[in-house]
Design an enzyme around this catalytic site. Structure first.
Site, PDB file in Angstrom:
ATOM      1  N   SER A 104       0.795  -1.151   0.035  1.00 24.23           N
ATOM      2  CA  SER A 104      -0.096   0.120  -0.097  1.00 24.23           C
ATOM      3  C   SER A 104       0.852   1.233  -0.099  1.00 24.23           C
ATOM      4  CB  SER A 104      -0.947  -0.209   1.181  1.00 24.23           C
ATOM      5  OG  SER A 104      -0.016  -0.253   2.525  1.00 24.23           O
ATOM      6  N   HIS A 107      -3.483  -3.448  -5.056  1.00 28.67           N
ATOM      7  CA  HIS A 107      -3.658  -2.988  -3.861  1.00 28.67           C
ATOM      8  C   HIS A 107      -5.101  -3.331  -3.571  1.00 28.67           C
ATOM      9  CE1 HIS A 107      -3.975   0.654  -0.983  1.00 28.67           C
ATOM     10  NE2 HIS A 107      -3.844  -0.168  -0.278  1.00 28.67           N
ATOM     11  N   GLU A 126      -7.004  -1.335  -6.953  1.00 29.93           N
ATOM     12  CA  GLU A 126      -6.041  -0.621  -7.383  1.00 29.93           C
ATOM     13  C   GLU A 126      -5.068  -1.475  -8.251  1.00 29.93           C
ATOM     14  OE1 GLU A 126      -5.138   3.775  -5.779  1.00 29.93           O
ATOM     15  OE2 GLU A 126      -5.074   2.468  -4.330  1.00 29.93           O
TER      16      GLU A 126
END
Ligand code: 3H9
Length: 715
Positions: free
Chosen positions: A429, A450, A462
């Site tokens: 992250s 992510h 993501e």
């Protein structure tokens, strides 16, 4: 009898006619302008015919998904008379259908929603496949049913049921629809047509029954004023409890329906239009309809990326069996992927499997999954301490500890175990994908994935494209995320990617407010009142203060001009005093296990004894100032992400925040909100806080948009 592009009418041998919806150009049947026009022509043909009865069917899996939402922008932007004109064509259609000189039976084979279900209510009888679902989702778009749904449903199913269906906006299964009186019969999908034809025959044979039904729909309900008031107040109370006051549509729907229940049909339709018009002009309707369109865009962008994939993933692997690793393995398995879970110690593997088992047990307890299915899902996860079997995996998702050196070492090691066709992904992250890629021989095969915590519940993933990530890798990763039932959003690499990159300026706004003497409880109250599911202090406690401080430091290194804060930050002070948030029972708040094991938050005087010597004397800030000081940094960072190409479009970025952070749906995302308040207004808001530094300085492009009155969205 009539041949259109979206529907046809043909005579059947029995003297009946069949009206069949089949919008070949669209993925689902909808009432777009063309269909509405063709329905008028079809009704002309039917009215002038000698047929005895009408059967209505759909050639598509979705019966009718309602009005075409993509046509709302122009229709809603025009004046009242134009909107009335837009709605009245189909209202006239439905009224004509209801008054044909022969009975009509609709065979509902799949979803009949919104205007699609309103159409069904105008037919004399509704036969529903047991696999179909029906309902009025309009309030989810910030409006109410506009084609007679608020008028016909109470007259058919009773006021209380109708209010529940319209105000809650849910899709209902066939059994519910039958019990609540919205349909006449539920049958197996295979016998739907036969059952509908049998019903039509009996309606023709005994016409009194369908004629009395028509009368029932045409007549006022004649409920006493006291009874109507009691039903209204309990419906309003239930909806307020559930949604608060940010969503006007259900409340307007309830009031409209109660006010119209004793009116003649035409007057009740007028009342429906008044409510519809009022709602169509609200910012909430603009945002919620905008969300639907943005979601469409997000899906079409994802499908486009995925179309370049060399083929679907057959087997996936997860490295690291912690909470995230276990969650990712579960999500793969539950969506039918065989998944290999590798860790270096047995206790971690036990934890990862335990995480997956716990999630499955909950679904079994809820009745959402059979024990047999749960067992087979768990059996699809193969825990392992070695790399044996890894070579057969098409994708390897790394979810080990958030340390760059460890991630690099683990990924470099696994790269040697897998063939060149396997793609590698990191669930980091906070570490740059391009940095991790430096450790790899084939950086083009590597990207970020992510996931958000908890993985099973958070829709967003993501997909992070590093400097060397190839298009094929992005394509395959997107395809796999779709396969996992998640919403992929492709972003370019930068500290925080997209979601955390805009979240941390918001937290910086929080720390500045705290420095200046704000009470974090006020900040939570105001931001929750603005619509966030949790205020900033509470959110920090949930994320984990140590995790947040680590990420904030990474972000500050990445963007020092606006995120390097030269004062003792409240979050860092909490971390220094080992107040890590919910994970150790104390952060800004104190947490104790309450009923059903839920953590209840409480005030703790110790928080202030830590903070008070580092912050200004406590003072109250106005609500507008709090919102501005929290939101301006997030909005400016979001604009930067768009300008730098971190995100592909305002729509994708807005949906990422809705799905990843729980951004208030009724505000539609950052760009949608900027659109609503206007860029000039936003810049003026930001300028009030220019003394706080770069965090509050709109970009040149934003100022240009303000000067030229330009917008992010075209509708
Ligand atoms: C209404 O009816 C108001 C009236 O009272 C009066 C108004 C004047 N419009 O979801 P899928 C697209 S308000 C435009 O993947 P599924 C969808 O975006 C309307 N497009 O299929 C997607 O596009 P793309 C109330 C629509 O099988 C494609 O069709 N109705 C509409 O998983 C396939 O959809 C609703 O709110 C639409 N109405 O799920 C229902 N519906 O391929 C909204 C779908 O470009 N729709 N599309 O990505 C749904 O909930 C689901 O689509 C449904 C099917 C459950 C029906």
């Amino acid at each position: 009898m009539f041949e259109g592009k979206t529907l046809t009418v043909r005579a059947l041998e029995t003297g009946f006619a069949e009206l069949c919806f089949d919008n070949g150009a669209k993925p689902v049947n909808v009432f777009d302008r063309q269909t509405v026009t063709e329905l008028s022509s079809a009704l002309d043909a039917l009215a002038g015919s000698q047929i005895k009865g009408l059967l209505v069917t759909s050639a598509k899996k979705v019966f009718i998904a309602g009005a075409d939402i993509s046509e709302f922008g122009p229709a809603f932007g025009a004046g009242k008379e134009q909107l009335k004109g837009f709605l009245s064509v189909n209202n006239a259609n439905f009224n004509r259908l209801e008054n044909l000189p022969f009975p009509s039976v609709v065979a509902i084979n799949g979803f009949a929603l919104g205007g699609g279900f309103e159409f069904c209510l105008a037919c004399d009888y509704r036969i529903l496949s047991s696999a179909a679902q029906v309902g009025f989702p309009e309030v989810g778009l910030g409006i109410l049913p506009g084609w007679g749904g608020t008028v016909r449903s109470p007259r058919l199913a009773g006021l209380a049921n109708a209010l529940k269906w319209v105000a809650e906006g849910k899709q209902h299964r066939a059994d519910d629809a039958l019990v609540d009186g919205f349909v006449d019969e539920v049958v197996d999908p295979d016998t739907l047509r036969q059952a509908a034809l049998a019903r039509l025959k009996s309606a023709v044979d005994s016409p009194a029954a369908y004629r009395s039904r028509r009368q029932q729909k045409a007549q006022p309900l004649m409920i006493s004023a006291d009874q109507a008031a009691a039903i209204e107040s309990s419906a309003l109370e239930a909806i307020r409890k559930k949604l608060g006051d940010h969503y006007p549509a259900p409340q307007v729907a309830i009031k409209t329906m109660v006010s119209a229940v004793n009116k003649p049909f035409e007057e009740a339709l007028e009342a429906e239009f008044d409510g519809f018009y009022r709602l169509s002009k609200t910012p909430e309707a603009r945002a919620l309809i905008g969300n639907f369109l943005s979601d469409q865009k997000l899906s079409s962008v994802a499908r486009k990326y995925a179309s370049a994939s060399p083929g679907p993933v057959r087997r996936a692997a997860v490295l690291g069996a912690g909470t995230m690793g276990g969650g990712i393995a579960y999500q793969n398995a539950v969506r039918g992927f065989a998944v290999f879970m590798k860790d270096i110690n047995q206790s971690a593997l036990d934890l990862g499997i335990g995480e997956a088992r716990g999630l499955l047990d909950k679904r079994v307890q809820r009745g959402a999954l059979s024990q047999e299915k749960a067992d087979s899902v768990l059996a699809a996860i193969t825990p392992s301490l070695s790399y044996d079997g890894m070579a057969e995996c098409d994708i390897v998702i790394e979810a080990v500890v958030e340390k760059e050196a460890v991630k690099k070492a683990v990924l470099a090691e696994v790269e040697r175990e897998v063939p060149e066709s396997t793609i590698l992904a990191s669930n980091t992250s906070s570490i740059l994908i391009s940095s991790i890629a430096e450790a790899l021989e084939r950086p083009e095969n590597f990207c970020g994935l992510h996931f958000f915590n908890p993985v099973h519940a958070m829709p967003l993933v993501e997909v992070v494209r590093g400097q060397k990530t190839s298009d094929v890798t992005v394509a395959r990763a997107v395809e796999h995320v779709l396969g996992m039932g998640k919403k992929p959003v492709v972003v370019n690499d930068c500290p925080g990617f997209l979601v955390n990159r805009v979240l941390f300026p918001y937290f910086a706004g929080f720390n500045l407010l705290m420095r200046d003497g704000a009470d974090f409880k006020d900040l939570d109250r105001v931001m929750e009142g603005w619509g966030w599911p949790m205020g900033p202090a509470y959110l920090l406690d949930v994320i984990g203060i140590d995790v947040a401080v680590h990420a904030a430091d990474v972000m500050a290194d990445g963007f020092p001009d606006r995120l390097k804060l030269d004062f003792p930050q409240a979050t860092h002070l909490m971390a220094e005093h080992k107040r890590l948030g919910q994970k150790n029972g104390k952060g800004f708040y104190l947490y104790e296990s309450g009923a059903k094991g839920k953590l209840a938050k409480q005030n703790d005087p110790e928080t202030w004894s830590i903070l008070s010597s580092h912050v200004a004397e406590r003072q109250r800030f106005g609500e507008d100032d709090i919102v501005a000081r929290m939101m301006v940094p997030m909005c400016i960072e979001m604009a930067r992400c768009l300008e730098e190409g971190i995100t592909g479009s305002p729509a994708e970025a807005d949906m990422a925040l809705l799905y990843g952070l729980g951004f208030p749906r009724f505000r539609g995302g950052v760009f949608r909100w900027l659109e609503e308040i206007g860029m000039a207004q936003f810049c003026a808001m930001a300028d009030r806080f220019s003394h706080l530094g770069k965090l509050y300085e709109p970009t040149e492009a934003m100022r240009g948009m303000a000067a030229d009155n330009r917008r992010y969205y075209s509708q």
